[in-house]
Motif scaffolding. Structure first.
Motif, PDB file in Angstrom:
ATOM      1  N   GLU A 140      17.257  -0.563   9.790  1.00 39.95           N
ATOM      2  CA  GLU A 140      17.063  -1.736   8.899  1.00 39.95           C
ATOM      3  C   GLU A 140      15.997  -2.717   9.538  1.00 39.95           C
ATOM      4  N   LEU A 141      16.104  -2.612  10.807  1.00 35.92           N
ATOM      5  CA  LEU A 141      15.373  -3.438  11.750  1.00 35.92           C
ATOM      6  C   LEU A 141      13.612  -2.739  11.833  1.00 35.92           C
ATOM      7  N   SER A 142      13.538  -1.718  11.144  1.00 32.74           N
ATOM      8  CA  SER A 142      12.373  -0.992  11.675  1.00 32.74           C
ATOM      9  C   SER A 142      11.298  -0.768  10.267  1.00 32.74           C
ATOM     10  N   THR A 143      10.326  -0.911  10.426  1.00 33.78           N
ATOM     11  CA  THR A 143       9.449  -0.572   9.279  1.00 33.78           C
ATOM     12  C   THR A 143       9.081   0.963   9.149  1.00 33.78           C
ATOM     13  N   THR A 144       8.515   1.444   8.070  1.00 33.08           N
ATOM     14  CA  THR A 144       8.502   3.085   8.216  1.00 33.08           C
ATOM     15  C   THR A 144       7.536   3.493   9.295  1.00 33.08           C
ATOM     16  N   GLY A 145       6.341   2.772   9.571  1.00 30.26           N
ATOM     17  CA  GLY A 145       5.533   3.126  10.469  1.00 30.26           C
ATOM     18  C   GLY A 145       5.804   3.003  12.032  1.00 30.26           C
ATOM     19  N   ALA A 146       6.975   2.273  11.947  1.00 31.89           N
ATOM     20  CA  ALA A 146       7.730   2.186  13.712  1.00 31.89           C
ATOM     21  C   ALA A 146       8.879   2.475  13.560  1.00 31.89           C
ATOM     22  N   ARG A 147       9.423   3.293  12.679  1.00 31.88           N
ATOM     23  CA  ARG A 147      10.945   3.764  12.768  1.00 31.88           C
ATOM     24  C   ARG A 147      11.216   4.725  13.842  1.00 31.88           C
ATOM     25  N   GLY A 148      10.245   5.753  13.943  1.00 30.91           N
ATOM     26  CA  GLY A 148      10.520   6.727  14.887  1.00 30.91           C
ATOM     27  C   GLY A 148      10.421   6.027  16.332  1.00 30.91           C
ATOM     28  N   GLY A 149       9.408   5.169  16.606  1.00 33.79           N
ATOM     29  CA  GLY A 149       9.586   4.635  17.801  1.00 33.79           C
ATOM     30  C   GLY A 149      10.688   3.882  18.115  1.00 33.79           C
ATOM     31  N   SER A 150      11.275   3.025  17.058  1.00 34.39           N
ATOM     32  CA  SER A 150      12.501   2.280  17.419  1.00 34.39           C
ATOM     33  C   SER A 150      13.436   3.270  17.640  1.00 34.39           C
ATOM     34  N   MET A 151      13.708   4.066  16.777  1.00 33.96           N
ATOM     35  CA  MET A 151      14.860   5.218  17.090  1.00 33.96           C
ATOM     36  C   MET A 151      14.625   5.777  18.637  1.00 33.96           C
ATOM     37  N   GLY A 152      13.617   5.960  18.892  1.00 32.86           N
ATOM     38  CA  GLY A 152      13.234   6.378  20.278  1.00 32.86           C
ATOM     39  C   GLY A 152      13.735   5.482  21.508  1.00 32.86           C
ATOM     40  N   MET A 407      16.672  26.476   8.736  1.00 32.99           N
ATOM     41  CA  MET A 407      17.337  25.661   7.439  1.00 32.99           C
ATOM     42  C   MET A 407      15.998  24.337   7.596  1.00 32.99           C
ATOM     43  N   VAL A 408      15.586  23.864   8.929  1.00 34.18           N
ATOM     44  CA  VAL A 408      14.859  22.955   8.639  1.00 34.18           C
ATOM     45  C   VAL A 408      13.387  23.268   8.207  1.00 34.18           C
ATOM     46  N   TYR A 409      13.060  24.576   8.757  1.00 34.94           N
ATOM     47  CA  TYR A 409      11.618  25.082   8.182  1.00 34.94           C
ATOM     48  C   TYR A 409      11.571  25.156   6.713  1.00 34.94           C
ATOM     49  N   THR A 410      12.565  25.692   6.185  1.00 36.34           N
ATOM     50  CA  THR A 410      12.464  25.828   4.649  1.00 36.34           C
ATOM     51  C   THR A 410      13.048  24.778   3.706  1.00 36.34           C
ATOM     52  N   GLN A 411      13.751  23.779   4.292  1.00 34.96           N
ATOM     53  CA  GLN A 411      14.464  22.917   3.498  1.00 34.96           C
ATOM     54  C   GLN A 411      13.826  21.407   3.486  1.00 34.96           C
ATOM     55  N   ILE A 412      13.366  21.150   4.510  1.00 33.85           N
ATOM     56  CA  ILE A 412      12.526  19.671   4.795  1.00 33.85           C
ATOM     57  C   ILE A 412      11.099  19.566   4.464  1.00 33.85           C
ATOM     58  N   GLU A 413      10.943  18.530   3.976  1.00 34.85           N
ATOM     59  CA  GLU A 413       9.368  18.202   3.739  1.00 34.85           C
ATOM     60  C   GLU A 413       9.055  16.979   4.487  1.00 34.85           C
ATOM     61  N   GLU A 414       7.765  16.795   4.681  1.00 37.44           N
ATOM     62  CA  GLU A 414       7.357  15.561   5.286  1.00 37.44           C
ATOM     63  C   GLU A 414       7.627  14.177   4.701  1.00 37.44           C
ATOM     64  N   THR A 415       8.044  13.371   5.203  1.00 33.46           N
ATOM     65  CA  THR A 415       8.224  11.779   4.523  1.00 33.46           C
ATOM     66  C   THR A 415       7.237  10.846   4.976  1.00 33.46           C
ATOM     67  N   LEU A 416       6.508  10.998   5.826  1.00 31.96           N
ATOM     68  CA  LEU A 416       5.552  10.008   6.397  1.00 31.96           C
ATOM     69  C   LEU A 416       4.413  10.133   5.504  1.00 31.96           C
ATOM     70  N   GLU A 417       3.628   9.214   4.894  1.00 32.52           N
ATOM     71  CA  GLU A 417       2.547   9.168   4.137  1.00 32.52           C
ATOM     72  C   GLU A 417       1.494   9.419   4.593  1.00 32.52           C
ATOM     73  N   THR A 418       1.327   8.656   5.732  1.00 36.45           N
ATOM     74  CA  THR A 418       0.062   8.680   6.279  1.00 36.45           C
ATOM     75  C   THR A 418       0.150   9.049   7.736  1.00 36.45           C
ATOM     76  N   THR A 419      -0.828   9.763   8.420  1.00 36.68           N
ATOM     77  CA  THR A 419      -0.856  10.190   9.678  1.00 36.68           C
ATOM     78  C   THR A 419      -1.871   9.318  10.593  1.00 36.68           C
ATOM     79  N   ALA A 420      -2.295   8.124   9.949  1.00 36.39           N
ATOM     80  CA  ALA A 420      -2.995   7.165  10.701  1.00 36.39           C
ATOM     81  C   ALA A 420      -2.260   6.606  11.793  1.00 36.39           C
ATOM     82  N   PRO A 421      -3.147   6.303  12.657  1.00 32.05           N
ATOM     83  CA  PRO A 421      -2.206   5.645  13.915  1.00 32.05           C
ATOM     84  C   PRO A 421      -1.693   4.053  13.373  1.00 32.05           C
TER      85      PRO A 421
END
Length: 428
Positions: A140-152, A407-421
């Motif tokens: 909840e304290l992270s934006t979509t574009g920084a969520r992975g980094g915050s989790m990391g 399972m992850v290969y067949t059932q998961i789709e990408e959620t990040l809308e942009t791959t721009a830095p």
């Protein structure tokens, strides 16, 4: 607006509260991981007695360590959902840390297998208040574009604490007794006091530095249902459920190593020092890679890392049952840690992307619950299967890794809308 008045780490902004929570989890991680090393030593000492219920020493250790994970994981959906309902995270974290402090002190007077089992179970329930609410707060304290980094960042600090505990736990026990203020404290009691102090320190940090975001209270009471099957019809299983199953399989595979120390040492003709290094190798890889991989998944997407990590888990688990030298086992554990790092933060970020406002505790608890169950199942599995031959537990873990990768290969789709830095942001 989310509070992004943060600190810049490795080129991106982290909310101050995420950093504070990360430090707090690092502190309680030290104490909790202390016990993973100390409890088996304590059980094997002549200080513990009582009914064994016909179980051997390895199985008793496995049961005591695993009850933590089973109760922890069982209660996580309840605490996660309840924290969503009331719109509070901090209070739940403090309840859990208070429980940890008290139960760590309780070990000092525990002298039977049953009392150890009860205390460890209560610790599992206490941590169930901490894990889903902490991860939800980071989300909840992270934006979509920084969520992975915050989790990391969060996982990195947490694992620094978790990895540091085993390194010094054995030394604290062996260096006892200690003379403090005219009192003599044996090594085991000293270790339990250290665990209690770290949990209390974590409570102080949370009390002083953490606040709930306004959006958490504003969206309390949202729809908190968890789907098993994909309601859109695109795939068979819901993506969050799929990530939960993959987390279960991964955690089981990586936890096989924990309770078969005598067999590992005998096979590799090594001492406990080597085992400690091999145990820590997994954590070392996590600490080095969680933040950069989390940041990378904000740029290049979540799915490639999750799938790649599950695939890498397959050979790195299998080879542990086949090696014959301490160095080879260390390398296998290190690369297994790389596989885990590729899954942890990206999977949490992906689930966080899918969770709506006010749902973080419920949705993310699926992953944390599954991981906790895996950490509990792994030691029991290895304890039960090691009698059939040294490679058998690792072959079982390899099979789970294969199923998880499919399972992850067949059932998961990408959620990040942009791959721009994602640019560095300032105060919002």
């Amino acid at each position: 607006m989310r509070d992004l008045a943060g600190r810049v780490i490795a080129g991106f902004t982290v909310d101050r509260r995420v950093l504070a929570l990360s430090f707090a989890r690092m502190a309680d991680g030290v104490g909790n991981s202390f016990l993973i090393i100390v409890i088996p030593l304590y059980v094997a000492s002549d200080l513990v007695s009582g009914a064994t219920f016909g179980l051997g020493e390895s199985m008793i250790i496995g049961v005591i360590l695993s009850i933590f994970g089973f109760l922890n994981s069982s209660f996580q959906p309840l605490t996660g959902r309840f924290s969503d309902r009331v719109g509070k995270r901090k209070a739940f974290i403090l309840v859990g840390l208070g429980g940890l402090t008290i139960t760590n002190l309780a070990y000092v007077v525990a002298e039977s297998y049953v009392s150890l089992l009860v205390i460890r179970g209560l610790q599992g329930i206490s941590v169930a208040f901490i894990i889903p609410t902490s991860v939800a707060l980071v989300n909840e304290l992270s934006t979509t574009g920084a969520r992975g980094g915050s989790m990391g960042v969060y996982n990195t600090f947490r694992l620094v604490g978790f990895g540091a505990g085993p390194v010094v736990a054995g030394a604290v026990v062996n260096a006892g007794p200690y003379a403090i203020g005219g009192l003599s404290i044996d090594g085991f009691d000293a270790a339990f006091y250290v665990a209690a102090i770290t949990a209390a320190l974590s409570s102080l940090l949370v009390t002083a530095l953490i606040t709930d975001p306004a959006s958490t209270q504003a969206n309390a009471g949202a729809d908190l249902s968890i789907d098993v099957f994909d309601s859109s019809g695109t795939h068979l299983f819901d993506p969050i459920f799929t990530l939960g199953v993959a987390s279960l399989f991964m955690a089981t595979a990586i936890a096989l190593f924990a309770t078969i120390q005598p067999q590992v040492n005998a096979r590799l003709d090594q001492g406990s020092g080597w085992f400690g290094l091999q145990f820590a190798a997994f954590i070392f890889a996590q600490v080095l890679l969680q933040t950069p991989i989390g940041r990378a998944c904000d740029v290049y997407g979540r799915r490639p890392f999750v799938v790649g990590g599950m695939v890498l888990l397959i050979p790195t688990t299998l080879v542990q049952g086949l090696v014959w030298t301490p160095e080879a086992m260390f390398a296998a554990r290190l690369f297994q840690g790389i596989a885990g790092a590729m899954v942890f933060a990206p999977a949490l970020a992906l689930a966080g992307d899918l969770a709506g406002e006010g749902e973080s505790g419920s949705k993310l608890s699926v992953l944390t619950m599954a991981f906790g169950f895996g950490i509990a199942i792994g030691p029991l599995s290895s304890g039960a299967l090691i009698g059939f031959g040294f490679p058998v537990p690792f072959a079982f873990g390899t099979l789970l890794a294969v199923l998880g990768a499919i399972m992850v290969y067949t059932q998961i789709e990408e959620t990040l809308e942009t791959t721009a830095p994602v640019p560095v942001v300032g105060n919002d």
